[in-house]
Design an enzyme around this catalytic site. Sequence first.
Site, PDB file in Angstrom:
ATOM      1  N   ALA A  67       0.863  -1.178   0.000  1.00 44.45           N
ATOM      2  CA  ALA A  67       0.000   0.000   0.000  1.00 44.45           C
ATOM      3  C   ALA A  67       0.899   1.228   0.000  1.00 44.45           C
ATOM      4  O   ALA A  67       2.059   1.163   0.420  1.00 44.45           O
ATOM      5  CB  ALA A  67      -0.885  -0.008   1.234  1.00 44.45           C
ATOM      6  N   GLY A 112       0.286  -5.079   0.837  1.00 41.94           N
ATOM      7  CA  GLY A 112      -0.938  -5.072   0.032  1.00 41.94           C
ATOM      8  C   GLY A 112      -0.735  -5.712  -1.337  1.00 41.94           C
ATOM      9  O   GLY A 112      -1.689  -6.209  -1.932  1.00 41.94           O
ATOM     10  N   GLU A 115      -1.029  -9.337  -0.774  1.00 41.02           N
ATOM     11  CA  GLU A 115      -2.452  -9.598  -0.480  1.00 41.02           C
ATOM     12  C   GLU A 115      -3.291  -9.604  -1.759  1.00 41.02           C
ATOM     13  O   GLU A 115      -4.187 -10.431  -1.923  1.00 41.02           O
ATOM     14  CB  GLU A 115      -2.983  -8.546   0.505  1.00 41.02           C
ATOM     15  CG  GLU A 115      -2.378  -8.716   1.898  1.00 41.02           C
ATOM     16  CD  GLU A 115      -2.738  -7.581   2.829  1.00 41.02           C
ATOM     17  OE1 GLU A 115      -2.416  -6.417   2.515  1.00 41.02           O
ATOM     18  OE2 GLU A 115      -3.346  -7.836   3.877  1.00 41.02           O
ATOM     19  N   GLU A 135       3.977  -5.490   7.280  1.00 48.58           N
ATOM     20  CA  GLU A 135       3.163  -4.497   8.000  1.00 48.58           C
ATOM     21  C   GLU A 135       3.618  -4.295   9.444  1.00 48.58           C
ATOM     22  O   GLU A 135       3.592  -3.176   9.953  1.00 48.58           O
ATOM     23  CB  GLU A 135       1.679  -4.905   7.970  1.00 48.58           C
ATOM     24  CG  GLU A 135       0.988  -4.677   6.634  1.00 48.58           C
ATOM     25  CD  GLU A 135       1.172  -5.826   5.660  1.00 48.58           C
ATOM     26  OE1 GLU A 135       2.026  -6.703   5.898  1.00 48.58           O
ATOM     27  OE2 GLU A 135       0.459  -5.834   4.643  1.00 48.58           O
TER      28      GLU A 135
HETATM   29  N1  DAK Z   1       4.596   3.254  -0.678  1.00 44.68           N
HETATM   30  C1  DAK Z   1       4.993   4.402  -1.195  1.00 44.68           C
HETATM   31  N2  DAK Z   1       6.125   4.541  -1.888  1.00 44.68           N
HETATM   32  C2  DAK Z   1       6.877   3.459  -2.061  1.00 44.68           C
HETATM   33  C3  DAK Z   1       6.524   2.206  -1.533  1.00 44.68           C
HETATM   34  C4  DAK Z   1       5.301   2.113  -0.805  1.00 44.68           C
HETATM   35  N3  DAK Z   1       4.848   0.977  -0.311  1.00 44.68           N
HETATM   36  N4  DAK Z   1       7.494   1.316  -1.853  1.00 44.68           N
HETATM   37  C5  DAK Z   1       8.400   1.993  -2.564  1.00 44.68           C
HETATM   38  N5  DAK Z   1       8.031   3.271  -2.687  1.00 44.68           N
HETATM   39  C6  DAK Z   1       8.732   4.344  -3.394  1.00 44.68           C
HETATM   40  C7  DAK Z   1       9.957   4.794  -2.596  1.00 44.68           C
HETATM   41  O1  DAK Z   1       9.574   5.716  -1.597  1.00 44.68           O
HETATM   42  C8  DAK Z   1      10.782   5.420  -3.713  1.00 44.68           C
HETATM   43  O2  DAK Z   1      10.245   6.669  -4.037  1.00 44.68           O
HETATM   44  P1  DAK Z   1      11.177   7.993  -4.049  1.00 44.68           P
HETATM   45  O3  DAK Z   1      11.749   8.086  -2.696  1.00 44.68           O
HETATM   46  O4  DAK Z   1      12.198   7.681  -5.123  1.00 44.68           O
HETATM   47  O5  DAK Z   1      10.230   9.088  -4.411  1.00 44.68           O
HETATM   48  C9  DAK Z   1      10.508   4.517  -4.906  1.00 44.68           C
HETATM   49  O6  DAK Z   1       9.283   3.843  -4.626  1.00 44.68           O
HETATM   50  C10 DAK Z   1      11.574   3.456  -5.135  1.00 44.68           C
HETATM   51  O7  DAK Z   1      11.789   2.767  -3.912  1.00 44.68           O
HETATM   52  P2  DAK Z   1      13.212   2.588  -3.213  1.00 44.68           P
HETATM   53  O8  DAK Z   1      14.124   3.709  -3.562  1.00 44.68           O
HETATM   54  O9  DAK Z   1      12.965   2.331  -1.766  1.00 44.68           O
HETATM   55  O10 DAK Z   1      13.711   1.266  -3.959  1.00 44.68           O
HETATM   56  P3  DAK Z   1      14.710   0.171  -3.397  1.00 44.68           P
HETATM   57  O11 DAK Z   1      15.051  -0.701  -4.545  1.00 44.68           O
HETATM   58  O12 DAK Z   1      15.823   0.809  -2.626  1.00 44.68           O
HETATM   59  O13 DAK Z   1      13.844  -0.683  -2.356  1.00 44.68           O
HETATM   60  C11 DAK Z   1      11.879  -1.813  -1.571  1.00 44.68           C
HETATM   61  C12 DAK Z   1      12.762  -1.427  -2.799  1.00 44.68           C
HETATM   62  C13 DAK Z   1      10.624  -2.476  -2.124  1.00 44.68           C
HETATM   63  C14 DAK Z   1      12.649  -2.827  -0.712  1.00 44.68           C
HETATM   64  C15 DAK Z   1      11.571  -0.548  -0.733  1.00 44.68           C
HETATM   65  O14 DAK Z   1      11.031   0.437  -1.628  1.00 44.68           O
HETATM   66  C16 DAK Z   1      10.577  -0.783   0.359  1.00 44.68           C
HETATM   67  O15 DAK Z   1      10.919  -1.319   1.421  1.00 44.68           O
HETATM   68  N6  DAK Z   1       9.336  -0.338   0.118  1.00 44.68           N
HETATM   69  C17 DAK Z   1       8.304  -0.374   1.126  1.00 44.68           C
HETATM   70  C18 DAK Z   1       7.784  -1.774   1.310  1.00 44.68           C
HETATM   71  C19 DAK Z   1       6.681  -1.749   2.298  1.00 44.68           C
HETATM   72  O16 DAK Z   1       6.908  -1.664   3.522  1.00 44.68           O
HETATM   73  N7  DAK Z   1       5.472  -1.683   1.796  1.00 44.68           N
HETATM   74  C20 DAK Z   1       4.282  -1.458   2.583  1.00 44.68           C
HETATM   75  C21 DAK Z   1       3.879  -2.739   3.204  1.00 44.68           C
HETATM   76  S1  DAK Z   1       2.577  -2.446   4.333  1.00 44.68           S
HETATM   77  C22 DAK Z   1      -4.492   0.051   4.300  1.00 44.68           C
HETATM   78  C23 DAK Z   1      -4.628  -1.270   3.920  1.00 44.68           C
HETATM   79  C24 DAK Z   1      -3.523  -2.063   3.756  1.00 44.68           C
HETATM   80  C25 DAK Z   1      -2.290  -1.558   3.995  1.00 44.68           C
HETATM   81  C26 DAK Z   1      -2.156  -0.241   4.400  1.00 44.68           C
HETATM   82  C27 DAK Z   1      -3.244   0.566   4.539  1.00 44.68           C
HETATM   83  N8  DAK Z   1      -5.644   0.865   4.485  1.00 44.68           N
HETATM   84  C28 DAK Z   1      -6.918   0.345   4.251  1.00 44.68           C
HETATM   85  C29 DAK Z   1      -5.494   2.218   4.934  1.00 44.68           C
HETATM   86  C30 DAK Z   1      -1.150  -2.388   3.719  1.00 44.68           C
HETATM   87  C31 DAK Z   1       0.044  -1.975   4.078  1.00 44.68           C
HETATM   88  C32 DAK Z   1       1.220  -2.463   3.380  1.00 44.68           C
HETATM   89  O17 DAK Z   1       1.230  -2.831   2.232  1.00 44.68           O
END
Ligand code: DAK
Length: 260
Positions: A67, A112, A115, A135
Amino acid sequence: MTSFENILVELKDDTLCITINRPKQLNALNKNTISELGQAIQEAYTNPQIKAVLLTGSGEKAFVAGADIKEFAHFNGEQGKVLSAHGHRIFKMFEDCPKPTVAVINGFALGGGLELAMACHVRVASDNARFSQPEVSLGVTPGYGGTQRLVQLIGKGKAMELLMSGEMIKADEALRLGLVNYVFAPADLLNEAKKLIAKFTKQSPVAIRGVIKAVNDYFVGNLNGFDSEIEEFGNCFDSEDFTEGTTAFLKRRKANFPGK
Ligand code: DAK
C-alpha cells in the site's frame, strides 16, 4: 475499454490484462488505484468475451511494493477501517471472479501487493520476485486479507512466522511453500503465464465458474477472521507504533517502537 490514471487495461484475445502502472512508486497501491482495480475487474463479471484475467505490475522491479505508505501514514483508526473494508471488497472481487484470475508477479510483492496476488486464483512469479507481509515493521497488521489468505495458502505455522517477522522471502521459497504455482525466468514469465491461462480458457466457463465458487465456499467459515482483521487493522492507526513505523520509513531511519 475505459482508460484509467493508475492502471492499464486491455482485452487481449479472451484475456483481460490489468497492469498496475505506477512504476516510479514500485506500483504502490493508493486509494485511487484500488478503486480503479475494482472498476476493471467488474468488467470481467459482465463481459462474456472475457474468459480470464491477468494481473501484473508495470516495470521490471515490482508487482506491487505494498500500500502507498505516503498516503496511509496519516490515516486515523476510523479511516483505516473504512478503507480496509473498501479494499477487502475489491480484492474479494478478484477472488470471487467467475473467470480465472492469475497474478503475474514480476518483482516485489509486498504487503498489500502480496495480499492482492493472494486474492487471485493462481500466482506465477519471476525468479527475482520477493514476497513479504512487512506491515508489523510499520506498526500495523495486514489490512487487505493477508492474515486470512496467507494462512489458507501456506498453513498457520509458516504464515504466523512470516506475518510476525515481516521477513522477505525469495521466489524459490515461495514456490516451496505453495505461495506461487510456478517460477519462471523474467523473460519467460508473461508467455508462460499466458500458456497457463490458455489451459483454463479452453475449458467450460460454466464448470470453471462452479469450481471457483465451490473452492471459495470452503473458506466461508473464515469470514469472522476477516472482520477481526478490519477491526484490528483500524485500531493500529491510533497507535504510537504506527506513527513511529511510518515516520521512520519516510525519514529512511530504523523504527524504534514504543509498543503502544
Ligand atoms: N509506498 C509508497 N512509496 C513506495 C513504496 C510504498 N509501499 N514502496 C516503494 N516506494 C517508493 C519509494 O519511496 C521510492 O520513491 P522515491 O523516494 O524515489 O520518491 C521509490 O518507490 C523506489 O523505492 P526505493 O528507492 O525504496 O527502492 P529500493 O530498490 O531501494 O527498495 C523496496 C525497494 C521495495 C525494498 C523498498 O522500496 C521498500 O521497502 N518499500 C516499502 C515496502 C513496504 O513496507 N510496503 C508497505 C507494506 S505495508 C491500508 C490497507 C492495507 C495496507 C495499508 C493501509 N488501508 C486500508 C489504509 C497495507 C500496508 C502495506 O502494504
